[in-house]
Design an enzyme around this catalytic site. Structure first.
Site, PDB file in Angstrom:
ATOM      1  N   HIS A  38      -3.670  -3.840  -4.863  1.00 29.89           N
ATOM      2  CA  HIS A  38      -3.827  -3.521  -3.384  1.00 29.89           C
ATOM      3  C   HIS A  38      -5.375  -3.509  -3.303  1.00 29.89           C
ATOM      4  O   HIS A  38      -5.998  -3.004  -3.619  1.00 29.89           O
ATOM      5  CB  HIS A  38      -3.526  -1.949  -3.565  1.00 29.89           C
ATOM      6  CG  HIS A  38      -3.683  -1.439  -2.100  1.00 29.89           C
ATOM      7  ND1 HIS A  38      -4.275  -0.034  -1.910  1.00 29.89           N
ATOM      8  CD2 HIS A  38      -3.524  -2.054  -1.050  1.00 29.89           C
ATOM      9  CE1 HIS A  38      -4.359  -0.086  -0.436  1.00 29.89           C
ATOM     10  NE2 HIS A  38      -4.000  -1.352   0.111  1.00 29.89           N
TER      11      HIS A  38
ATOM     12  N   ASN B 135      -5.170   5.757  -1.188  1.00 31.24           N
ATOM     13  CA  ASN B 135      -4.296   6.132   0.085  1.00 31.24           C
ATOM     14  C   ASN B 135      -3.743   7.806  -0.138  1.00 31.24           C
ATOM     15  O   ASN B 135      -3.711   8.672   0.781  1.00 31.24           O
ATOM     16  CB  ASN B 135      -3.340   5.284   0.639  1.00 31.24           C
ATOM     17  CG  ASN B 135      -3.803   4.153   1.295  1.00 31.24           C
ATOM     18  OD1 ASN B 135      -4.936   4.290   2.020  1.00 31.24           O
ATOM     19  ND2 ASN B 135      -3.137   3.157   1.290  1.00 31.24           N
TER      20      ASN B 135
ATOM     21  N   GLU C  90      -7.225  -1.829  -6.151  1.00 36.60           N
ATOM     22  CA  GLU C  90      -6.565  -1.039  -7.067  1.00 36.60           C
ATOM     23  C   GLU C  90      -5.267  -1.677  -7.607  1.00 36.60           C
ATOM     24  O   GLU C  90      -4.617  -2.468  -7.175  1.00 36.60           O
ATOM     25  CB  GLU C  90      -5.596   0.100  -6.057  1.00 36.60           C
ATOM     26  CG  GLU C  90      -6.401   0.974  -5.511  1.00 36.60           C
ATOM     27  CD  GLU C  90      -5.456   1.879  -4.489  1.00 36.60           C
ATOM     28  OE1 GLU C  90      -5.588   3.178  -4.782  1.00 36.60           O
ATOM     29  OE2 GLU C  90      -4.857   1.414  -3.764  1.00 36.60           O
TER      30      GLU C  90
ATOM     31  N   SER D 134       1.040  -1.147   0.098  1.00 34.71           N
ATOM     32  CA  SER D 134      -0.060  -0.069  -0.005  1.00 34.71           C
ATOM     33  C   SER D 134       0.872   1.266   0.029  1.00 34.71           C
ATOM     34  O   SER D 134       0.415   2.349  -0.157  1.00 34.71           O
ATOM     35  CB  SER D 134      -0.907   0.040   1.194  1.00 34.71           C
ATOM     36  OG  SER D 134      -0.209  -0.071   2.330  1.00 34.71           O
TER      37      SER D 134
END
Length: 651
Positions: A136, A187, A148, A115
């Protein structure tokens, strides 16, 4: 392609065993690798526990037997896809992939669930750069619908196609991150919104109010402060540090640094911003409050959309994938671009510019792509922003009528007269209300004024022509009562959006509305008695709304500030001046989610309760007509126009 039949997973922690479970659930054979059989056995127990909540007991064994556990990398030799899910440590991940390469098939796809660590950095350590990709998963992998996919510089088209096949088969949706940037997509936006919420906390805003604003105004499933406790304050701290190391112009807030040093890192430690019994996370029990309207939700959205604009400009992700990343990845009700379009792109940019001047933080420096968006539109109110929307506008004299997606906006456009009510305004508001009532697209109607004021009441230029009661009676029969009666019996919610002055007839329009949203600086008054008239709507209807408190203001004409108007029951929501459009969006958006039949039923019940005021209102309006014959009324009009004190004789 249909080439992926067996999946290898290295690491059996929360993410590893979750990926193994979702793969086996969707018919893949799985090999799960870890450093000891004890760790693997514990992971299998957790998978069994999770499966017991998802499928029938008798089917659990069939899923579990599809998962082989091992401590030997050679058991990955026949895997078509190998996913690394070990802790976020670069050296450890590189070591894992070097072990994998000793046994992996030549055409095996190699994926990392990282991540934070750059995909390209990890790819450098292995030979098969074309077979390498980021995948991800969101936590927990079994429940979260989004993945992701992050491309490395040399990731091949075949590798991407193969991983998409896998993602589709495990019944997940995905977003494509076309370039390896710090934080990827979810993120990257999360970091900015977390940072902004902490900045607000450091500025002195109450943590509960930040969470109330997030939950009840933005509509997010969790407040930002409680979400920090859930995710782990140390996790956010480390993510910020990682992004700073990679050149991002961010910073660590003092409060975050302090809490990490003190070990107050969230629910898992028993204390973060809130305290947790037995170190078990539990959402805070919060209810909406007036204080949550002091906080501007656009602050959260502005930093999110600024980041989103950067991602679009740099061709990292598409608009649709950005929206999908936050709705599916973080359970936002809408993506940041949708919010920005509805708040107004001009308002977002103005807020960013203001914050940048105040703080100098790069976080607020408006992205040029975002600024350039204003050349095509301001968002929903122009019909075009990041996306296209239903929008139209028409004018009828001093009143305009807009269709803004799911609601209508009726605007009094006499700003030079503070939107005073003349004959055309009385008539045209009614005509547009009737039009909106017959439009199935319209769930609610917003009534507002152009410029700095809502409505300053009946135009004295109109009232001075009431030289006798017959002229006033004509105004009552042809203009005033038809509008009042329409509003009393209206089958869709009417929302008054008030700024500046709401005087006389303007305040009375708010009394006839269902929801009144006022800016903090707005002023209300029913000063008609001062000019030898009286408030014919406020007098009877105000008694109903304010439990007699309106009488004082009807007799004296005293001004009423927004907070006092709320205490009286005239106003429902008070917001800072810059938040009026945002609050209108929040209410109209909520109403648009309700069944039209339910809306109509509520309105019918409300209207029925007002029916007892029909005769008192008619009588009251007739009293105003009778006053038009008096000398005092004529004196009141003349003295107002001549800007002098009136001399009343009771005649």
């Amino acid at each position: 392609m249909g080439n992926i039949k067996k999946v290898g997973i290295i690491g059996s922690g929360t993410m590893g065993h979750g990926i193994a479970e979702v793969s086996a659930l969707n018919s893949y054979d799985v090999v799960m690798i870890d450093v000891s059989q004890e760790i693997l056995d514990n992971a299998i127990k957790k998978i069994e526990s999770s499966l017991s909540k998802l499928i029938e007991k008798e089917k659990i064994y069939d899923i579990i037997k599809k998962i082989k556990t091992s401590t030997d990398y050679k058991d990955l030799s026949d895997c078509d896809l190998i996913i690394e899910a070990v802790p976020e440590n670069y050296d450890l991940k590189v070591k894992v992939f070097k072990n994998v390469l000793e046994y992996a098939k030549k055409d095996a796809i190699l994926a990392t669930n990282t991540s934070t660590i750059p995909i390209n950095d990890l790819a450098k350590a292995i030979d098969k750069k074309d077979k390498f990709i980021g995948i991800h998963f969101m936590n927990p992998p079994v429940l979260m619908p989004l993945i992701e996919l992050i491309l490395g510089k040399e990731t091949s088209k075949e590798t991407l196609e193969g991983i998409i096949e896998y993602v589709n088969k495990i019944k997940k949706d995905y977003v494509l991150v076309k370039k390896d940037v710090p934080g990827f997509l979810v993120n990257r936006i999360n970091t900015k919104t977390f940072l902004e919420s902490i900045i607000m906390l450091e500025e002195g805003y109450n943590k509960e109010d930040i969470d109330r604003m997030t939950r009840f105004r933005l509509g997010f499933p969790m407040g930002f402060i409680e979400l920090l406790d859930y995710v782990g304050i140390d996790v956010v701290y480390n993510a910020l540090n990682e992004m700073i190391k990679r050149g991002e112009k961010l910073f660590i807030p003092n409060i975050l640094e302090k809490m990490v040093k003190e070990g107050k890192i969230g629910a898992k430690a028993g204390e973060g911003f809130y305290k947790y019994t037995n170190k078990i996370f539990k959402k805070q029990i919060l209810a909406p409050s007036d204080s949550m309207y002091k906080l501007n939700p656009a602050r959260i959205i502005s930093v999110a959309v600024n980041e989103a604009a950067w991602l679009i400009e740099n061709e990292v992700a598409s608009k649709n994938d950005i929206e999908k990343s936050m709705t599916l990845g973080m359970n936002w009700p809408y993506g940041p671009l949708y919010y920005a379009d509805h708040y107004g792109l001009d308002n977002i940019i103005n807020l960013l510019d203001k914050r940048y001047k105040e703080t100098g933080y790069e976080l607020y420096k408006a992205n040029q792509y975002l600024v350039n968006m204003l050349n095509t539109g301001k968002g929903v109110k122009s019909g075009k922003g990041f996306f296209d929307y239903t929008y139209s506008i028409e004018y009828m004299g001093p009143v305009s009528y807009e269709i803004v997606e799911n609601h209508a906006v009726i605007t009094i456009r006499r700003p030079n007269r503070l939107n005073a009510l003349n004959e055309d305004v009385w008539k045209n508001i009614r005509i547009f209300l009737e039009k909106a009532e017959n439009d199935k697209r319209v769930y609610s109607v917003v009534l507002t004024g152009e410029g700095s004021s809502f409505c300053s009441g009946d135009d004295i230029e109109m009232m001075k022509n009431w030289t006798n009661s017959s002229v006033a009676k004509k105004w009552l029969d042809e203009l005033a009562w038809p509008l009042v009666n329409t509003m009393l019996n209206y089958t869709k919610p009417i929302i008054a959006a008030v700024k500046g002055y709401a005087f006389g007839g303007g305040m009375e329009l708010t009394l006839l509305s269902d929801i009144v949203i006022s800016t903090e600086s707005a002023i209300f008054s029913i000063p008609e008695s001062v000019i030898a008239a009286f408030p014919p709507i406020a007098s009877p209807l105000g008694i109903y709304l304010t439990n007699k408190k309106i009488v004082r203001y009807a007799l004296t004409g005293d001004w009423i500030n927004a907070d006092e108007a709320k205490n009286l029951g005239v106003v429902d929501i008070v917001v800072p001046d810059e938040q009026l459009d945002i609050a209108v969006f929040e209410i109209t958006n909520k109403i648009s989610k309700i069944s039209p039949l339910s809306l109509k039923a509520v309105k019918n019940a409300v209207n029925s309760s007002k029916s007892i005021f029909v005769n008192p209102l008619k009588n009251s309006l007739n009293e105003l007509v009778i006053l038009a014959d008096s000398k005092d009324f004529a004196e009141g009009m003349r003295s107002f126009l001549e800007k002098r004190k009136p001399i009343y004789k009771g005649e």
